[in-house]
Design an enzyme around this catalytic site. Structure first.
Site, PDB file in Angstrom:
ATOM      1  N   ARG A  23      10.362  -0.441  12.853  1.00  0.00           N
ATOM      2  CA  ARG A  23       8.933  -0.558  13.179  1.00  0.00           C
ATOM      3  C   ARG A  23       8.723  -1.711  14.142  1.00  0.00           C
ATOM      4  NH1 ARG A  23       4.583   0.234   8.424  1.00  0.00           N
ATOM      5  NH2 ARG A  23       3.322  -0.723  10.054  1.00  0.00           N
ATOM      6  N   ARG A  26     -10.239   1.367   8.167  1.00  0.00           N
ATOM      7  CA  ARG A  26      -9.907  -0.024   8.497  1.00  0.00           C
ATOM      8  C   ARG A  26     -11.079  -0.742   9.145  1.00  0.00           C
ATOM      9  NH1 ARG A  26      -4.008   0.940   8.846  1.00  0.00           N
ATOM     10  NH2 ARG A  26      -2.889  -1.010   9.055  1.00  0.00           N
ATOM     11  N   ARG A  85      -1.910  -8.748  13.104  1.00  0.00           N
ATOM     12  CA  ARG A  85      -2.368  -7.718  12.166  1.00  0.00           C
ATOM     13  C   ARG A  85      -3.174  -8.345  11.023  1.00  0.00           C
ATOM     14  NH1 ARG A  85       2.476  -4.543  10.156  1.00  0.00           N
ATOM     15  NH2 ARG A  85       0.937  -3.043   9.459  1.00  0.00           N
ATOM     16  N   LYS A 123       0.820  -1.219   0.000  1.00  0.00           N
ATOM     17  CA  LYS A 123       0.000   0.000   0.000  1.00  0.00           C
ATOM     18  C   LYS A 123       0.852   1.266   0.000  1.00  0.00           C
ATOM     19  CE  LYS A 123      -2.232  -0.770   3.879  1.00  0.00           C
ATOM     20  NZ  LYS A 123      -1.959  -2.152   4.318  1.00  0.00           N
ATOM     21  N   ARG A 127      10.865  -6.173   4.888  1.00  0.00           N
ATOM     22  CA  ARG A 127      10.739  -4.779   5.341  1.00  0.00           C
ATOM     23  C   ARG A 127      11.382  -4.607   6.714  1.00  0.00           C
ATOM     24  NH1 ARG A 127       4.861  -2.277   5.010  1.00  0.00           N
ATOM     25  NH2 ARG A 127       4.473  -3.256   6.998  1.00  0.00           N
TER      26      ARG A 127
HETATM   27  P1  AMP Z   1      -0.055   1.047   8.918  1.00  0.00           P
HETATM   28  O1  AMP Z   1       1.166   1.913   8.846  1.00  0.00           O
HETATM   29  O2  AMP Z   1      -1.183   1.560   8.064  1.00  0.00           O
HETATM   30  O3  AMP Z   1       0.232  -0.408   8.687  1.00  0.00           O
HETATM   31  O4  AMP Z   1      -0.594   1.151  10.436  1.00  0.00           O
HETATM   32  C1  AMP Z   1       0.189   0.728  11.531  1.00  0.00           C
HETATM   33  C2  AMP Z   1      -0.679   0.600  12.770  1.00  0.00           C
HETATM   34  O5  AMP Z   1      -1.276   1.860  13.092  1.00  0.00           O
HETATM   35  C3  AMP Z   1      -1.868  -0.361  12.645  1.00  0.00           C
HETATM   36  O6  AMP Z   1      -1.495  -1.701  12.878  1.00  0.00           O
HETATM   37  C4  AMP Z   1      -2.800   0.190  13.719  1.00  0.00           C
HETATM   38  O7  AMP Z   1      -2.366  -0.170  15.017  1.00  0.00           O
HETATM   39  C5  AMP Z   1      -2.603   1.693  13.570  1.00  0.00           C
HETATM   40  N1  AMP Z   1      -3.534   2.271  12.574  1.00  0.00           N
HETATM   41  C6  AMP Z   1      -3.212   2.863  11.393  1.00  0.00           C
HETATM   42  N2  AMP Z   1      -4.305   3.245  10.728  1.00  0.00           N
HETATM   43  C7  AMP Z   1      -5.372   2.875  11.490  1.00  0.00           C
HETATM   44  C8  AMP Z   1      -6.777   2.956  11.336  1.00  0.00           C
HETATM   45  N3  AMP Z   1      -7.329   3.488  10.232  1.00  0.00           N
HETATM   46  N4  AMP Z   1      -7.550   2.462  12.339  1.00  0.00           N
HETATM   47  C9  AMP Z   1      -7.011   1.925  13.455  1.00  0.00           C
HETATM   48  N5  AMP Z   1      -5.701   1.789  13.657  1.00  0.00           N
HETATM   49  C10 AMP Z   1      -4.867   2.258  12.686  1.00  0.00           C
END
Ligand code: AMP
Length: 189
Positions: A135, A88, A146, A13, A127
């Site tokens: 991360r 999400r 996840r 993404k 990654r």
């Molecule tokens: P990402 O970088 O999009 O993979 O997001 C990393 C983490 O941030 C996720 O595993 C969630 O813990 C949190 N997070 C990011 N976006 C959302 C969202 N839209 N709703 C809830 N948690 C989020």
């Protein structure tokens, strides 16, 4: 262009969002990036999100919806945006629909990247090595959680957007260039 990019963790993404940013000169709105910056800056929101993110669970809907509402008001989002990592949950998708209706704007498409589950684990491992472990949620146990969270809470959005007529499914298994070409073709139809 107002685009959502969706897909399980490790689907690519972020990479594809960055390409859309350049192609359409629109900002990338990544709730994950905004939350990571809040953790780094030790803001109250960051402190609230830190443990949740480290476990691979979802931050409460109100928190992320607040982030997006604020970000959509910024001048640079006036010409469009690519939402990466939001919505999400169905509740977030509904909240986004309301925010956009209030502004009198609509989505151009919801790009869903389709990637086989085994490939995701490999991508996340790569990654994690590339980022030097930057991360804390890039490890196999957290990834499993996840993925579960994705299947349980986020995957139902595919149907939600399909019913809206906005869903664009793209095979995410090719090279970065192949996937980005497929996205461009689908969006410009
Ligand atoms: P990402 O970088 O999009 O993979 O997001 C990393 C983490 O941030 C996720 O595993 C969630 O813990 C949190 N997070 C990011 N976006 C959302 C969202 N839209 N709703 C809830 N948690 C989020």
């Amino acid at each position: 262009m107002r685009i959502i990019i969706m897909g399980p963790p490790g689907a690519g993404k972020g990479t594809q969002a960055q390409i859309l940013v350049e192609r359409y000169a629109i900002p990338q709105l990544s709730t994950g990036d905004i939350l990571r910056a809040a953790i780094e800056a030790r803001t109250p929101m960051g402190l609230q999100a830190r443990e949740i993110m480290a476990r691979g669970d979802l931050v409460p809907d109100e928190v992320v919806c607040g982030i997006v509402a604020e970000r959509l008001d910024d001048a640079d989002a006036g010409n469009g945006f690519v939402l990466d990592g939001f919505p999400r949950t169905i509740a977030q998708a509904r909240a986004l629909d309301e925010m956009m209706a209030e502004k009198g704007i609509a989505l151009d498409g919801v790009v869903a990247l389709e990637v086989e589950p085994e490939a995701l684990i490999e991508r996340i491992k790569t990654r994690a090595v590339e980022n030097g472990g930057a991360r804390s949620d890039d490890n196999v146990e957290v990834l499993r959680n996840r993925l579960e969270v994705y299947h349980e809470l986020t995957k139902p959005l595919l149907d939600y957007y399909k019913r809206q007529g906005n869903l664009i499914s793209v095979d995410g298994m090719g090279s970065v260039d192949e996937v980005s070409a497929a996205i461009a073709k689908a969006l410009e139809k």
